[in-house]
Design an enzyme around this catalytic site. Structure first.
Site, PDB file in Angstrom:
ATOM      1  NE  ARG A 182      -4.149   0.141   2.574  1.00  0.00           N
ATOM      2  CZ  ARG A 182      -5.198  -0.650   2.758  1.00  0.00           C
ATOM      3  NH1 ARG A 182      -5.111  -1.934   2.544  1.00  0.00           N
ATOM      4  NH2 ARG A 182      -6.317  -0.132   3.142  1.00  0.00           N
ATOM      5  NE  ARG A 188     -11.063   2.447   5.346  1.00  0.00           N
ATOM      6  CZ  ARG A 188     -12.191   1.788   5.108  1.00  0.00           C
ATOM      7  NH1 ARG A 188     -13.312   2.165   5.712  1.00  0.00           N
ATOM      8  NH2 ARG A 188     -12.203   0.772   4.296  1.00  0.00           N
TER       9      ARG A 188
HETATM   10  P1  AP5 Z   1      -8.476  -2.957   4.643  1.00  0.00           P
HETATM   11  O1  AP5 Z   1      -9.257  -3.911   5.426  1.00  0.00           O
HETATM   12  O2  AP5 Z   1      -7.497  -3.450   3.649  1.00  0.00           O
HETATM   13  O3  AP5 Z   1      -9.485  -1.948   3.977  1.00  0.00           O
HETATM   14  P2  AP5 Z   1      -9.460  -1.177   2.579  1.00  0.00           P
HETATM   15  O4  AP5 Z   1      -8.315  -1.226   1.683  1.00  0.00           O
HETATM   16  O5  AP5 Z   1      -9.875   0.171   3.017  1.00  0.00           O
HETATM   17  O6  AP5 Z   1     -10.398  -1.969   1.708  1.00  0.00           O
HETATM   18  P3  AP5 Z   1     -11.794  -2.438   2.089  1.00  0.00           P
HETATM   19  O7  AP5 Z   1     -11.725  -3.729   2.816  1.00  0.00           O
HETATM   20  O8  AP5 Z   1     -12.543  -1.313   2.768  1.00  0.00           O
HETATM   21  O9  AP5 Z   1     -12.464  -2.579   0.645  1.00  0.00           O
HETATM   22  P4  AP5 Z   1     -12.390  -3.703  -0.454  1.00  0.00           P
HETATM   23  O10 AP5 Z   1     -11.716  -3.148  -1.657  1.00  0.00           O
HETATM   24  O11 AP5 Z   1     -11.867  -4.997   0.089  1.00  0.00           O
HETATM   25  O12 AP5 Z   1     -13.924  -3.812  -0.785  1.00  0.00           O
HETATM   26  P5  AP5 Z   1     -15.004  -4.965  -0.438  1.00  0.00           P
HETATM   27  O13 AP5 Z   1     -14.772  -6.158  -1.300  1.00  0.00           O
HETATM   28  O14 AP5 Z   1     -15.107  -5.169   1.040  1.00  0.00           O
HETATM   29  O15 AP5 Z   1      -7.643  -1.984   5.613  1.00  0.00           O
HETATM   30  C1  AP5 Z   1      -8.216  -1.436   6.791  1.00  0.00           C
HETATM   31  C2  AP5 Z   1      -7.142  -0.661   7.554  1.00  0.00           C
HETATM   32  O16 AP5 Z   1      -6.063  -1.550   7.928  1.00  0.00           O
HETATM   33  C3  AP5 Z   1      -6.454   0.462   6.764  1.00  0.00           C
HETATM   34  O17 AP5 Z   1      -7.172   1.666   6.833  1.00  0.00           O
HETATM   35  C4  AP5 Z   1      -5.099   0.544   7.490  1.00  0.00           C
HETATM   36  O18 AP5 Z   1      -5.197   1.240   8.699  1.00  0.00           O
HETATM   37  C5  AP5 Z   1      -4.790  -0.904   7.808  1.00  0.00           C
HETATM   38  N1  AP5 Z   1      -4.022  -1.580   6.746  1.00  0.00           N
HETATM   39  C6  AP5 Z   1      -4.430  -2.643   5.990  1.00  0.00           C
HETATM   40  N2  AP5 Z   1      -3.473  -3.008   5.127  1.00  0.00           N
HETATM   41  C7  AP5 Z   1      -2.433  -2.153   5.334  1.00  0.00           C
HETATM   42  C8  AP5 Z   1      -1.162  -2.012   4.720  1.00  0.00           C
HETATM   43  N3  AP5 Z   1      -0.772  -2.814   3.724  1.00  0.00           N
HETATM   44  N4  AP5 Z   1      -0.342  -1.034   5.167  1.00  0.00           N
HETATM   45  C9  AP5 Z   1      -0.711  -0.218   6.171  1.00  0.00           C
HETATM   46  N5  AP5 Z   1      -1.917  -0.298   6.786  1.00  0.00           N
HETATM   47  C10 AP5 Z   1      -2.772  -1.266   6.365  1.00  0.00           C
HETATM   48  O19 AP5 Z   1     -16.322  -4.243  -0.978  1.00  0.00           O
HETATM   49  C11 AP5 Z   1     -16.840  -3.068  -0.347  1.00  0.00           C
HETATM   50  C12 AP5 Z   1     -18.365  -3.090  -0.424  1.00  0.00           C
HETATM   51  O20 AP5 Z   1     -18.763  -2.987  -1.793  1.00  0.00           O
HETATM   52  C13 AP5 Z   1     -18.996  -4.385   0.100  1.00  0.00           C
HETATM   53  O21 AP5 Z   1     -20.185  -4.072   0.769  1.00  0.00           O
HETATM   54  C14 AP5 Z   1     -19.299  -5.209  -1.175  1.00  0.00           C
HETATM   55  O22 AP5 Z   1     -20.423  -6.042  -0.991  1.00  0.00           O
HETATM   56  C15 AP5 Z   1     -19.559  -4.108  -2.191  1.00  0.00           C
HETATM   57  N6  AP5 Z   1     -19.120  -4.486  -3.539  1.00  0.00           N
HETATM   58  C16 AP5 Z   1     -17.971  -5.125  -3.884  1.00  0.00           C
HETATM   59  N7  AP5 Z   1     -17.894  -5.277  -5.229  1.00  0.00           N
HETATM   60  C17 AP5 Z   1     -19.026  -4.705  -5.722  1.00  0.00           C
HETATM   61  C18 AP5 Z   1     -19.530  -4.531  -7.058  1.00  0.00           C
HETATM   62  N8  AP5 Z   1     -18.845  -4.961  -8.132  1.00  0.00           N
HETATM   63  N9  AP5 Z   1     -20.715  -3.893  -7.218  1.00  0.00           N
HETATM   64  C19 AP5 Z   1     -21.403  -3.443  -6.137  1.00  0.00           C
HETATM   65  N10 AP5 Z   1     -20.983  -3.596  -4.850  1.00  0.00           N
HETATM   66  C20 AP5 Z   1     -19.806  -4.202  -4.651  1.00  0.00           C
END
Ligand code: AP5
Length: 237
Positions: free
Chosen positions: A102, A190
């Protein structure tokens, strides 16, 4: 693509797959589908960190303050955690990194790790990097509508993929939860952290010739089909 095609196992060695994309881009949703097809694990640094926070480990205590504010956890803490996980035997045929790297620092560290003896002996394939592109307004709707099953990890969305019974997991009936960092205030932080620290990775991997772009705005099964193509047609030299 139907559910059967999406989960049909593919027996080739797939190597490292890196998912890039903003918070809410669908990395976790796609990783869960794609891991079934290739029989490789999803390594979500967000999930690993949340697990450490809930178990109250030393890492979890240090990471929590950053996560609660929507900031990135320092590189060293995250890289040490990933190094341990990638040595597990289930990563031998490959793995999906969801939310890692990241920062450019994490990407450089990962390049070094994968070029080291341990990984070269296991699997010398270089990573394929898939970037899920989604517009800002769609990201906001996805994040504010997300609900997760605390037991099996299945991801839902009250707007786009609601459970059959409100607030209950379709698989095991557990009461769905909202992630603590999915409040509007923390989401804004974020997304800022993503723009400042993670966006530069797109150029980093493009320069290496590894970047594959996927339109993440479409329906999940269409995104999955495009991601399979990106992974299977990638030039892995
Ligand atoms: P993390 O858990 O990695 O969160 P993120 O990157 O913010 O990503 P998300 O999990 O929020 O989203 P996603 O892309 O996985 O989407 P999802 O599939 O869930 O990180 C959390 C925290 O941890 C960070 O803020 C940081 O503090 C720390 N951290 C983690 N990794 C780190 C690193 N490498 N370095 C430093 N700090 C780190 O989908 C989202 C929603 O959309 C769901 O409800 C889903 O049902 C819906 N959805 C998905 N696809 C579709 C579609 N095609 N159409 C409609 N809806 C959809």
């Amino acid at each position: 693509m139907d559910q059967k095609t999406a989960t049909t196992a593919v027996k080739t060695k797939i190597g490292p797959v890196i998912f890039l994309g903003a918070p809410g881009a669908g990395k976790g949703t796609q990783a869960k589908l794609i891991m079934q097809r290739y029989g490789i694990p999803q390594i979500s640094t967000g999930d690993l960190l949340r697990d450490n926070v809930s178990r109250g480990t030393e890492l979890g205590k240090q990471a929590k303050a950053f996560m609660d504010k929507g900031e990135l956890v320092p590189d060293q803490l995250v890289c040490d955690m990933v190094a341990v996980r990638l040595r597990d035997a289930d990563c031998d045929p490959g793995f999906i990194l969801d939310g890692f790297p990241r920062t450019v620092g994490q990407a450089e560290w990962l390049d070094g790790l994968l070029k080291g003896d341990f990984f070269q002996k296991r699997c010398s394939l270089p990573p394929v990097v898939v970037n899920f592109r989604v517009s800002y307004n769609q990201l906001l709707r996805r994040l504010t509508g997300r609900r997760t099953c605390p037991a099996c990890g299945r991801i839902y969305n009250v707007h786009f993929q609601p459970p059959r019974v409100a607030d209950a997991c379709d698989v095991d009936g557990s009461k769905l939860v909202t992630r603590k960092d999915d409040s509007e205030e923390v989401i804004a932080e974020r997304l800022k952290a993503y723009e400042r620290q993670t966006l530069p990775l797109i150029d980093y991997y493009r320069r290496q010739g590894r970047l594959r772009e996927v339109d993440g705005e479409r329906a999940p099964e269409q995104v999955t089909a495009e991601a399979f193509q990106a992974i299977e047609n990638a030039d892995r030299v």
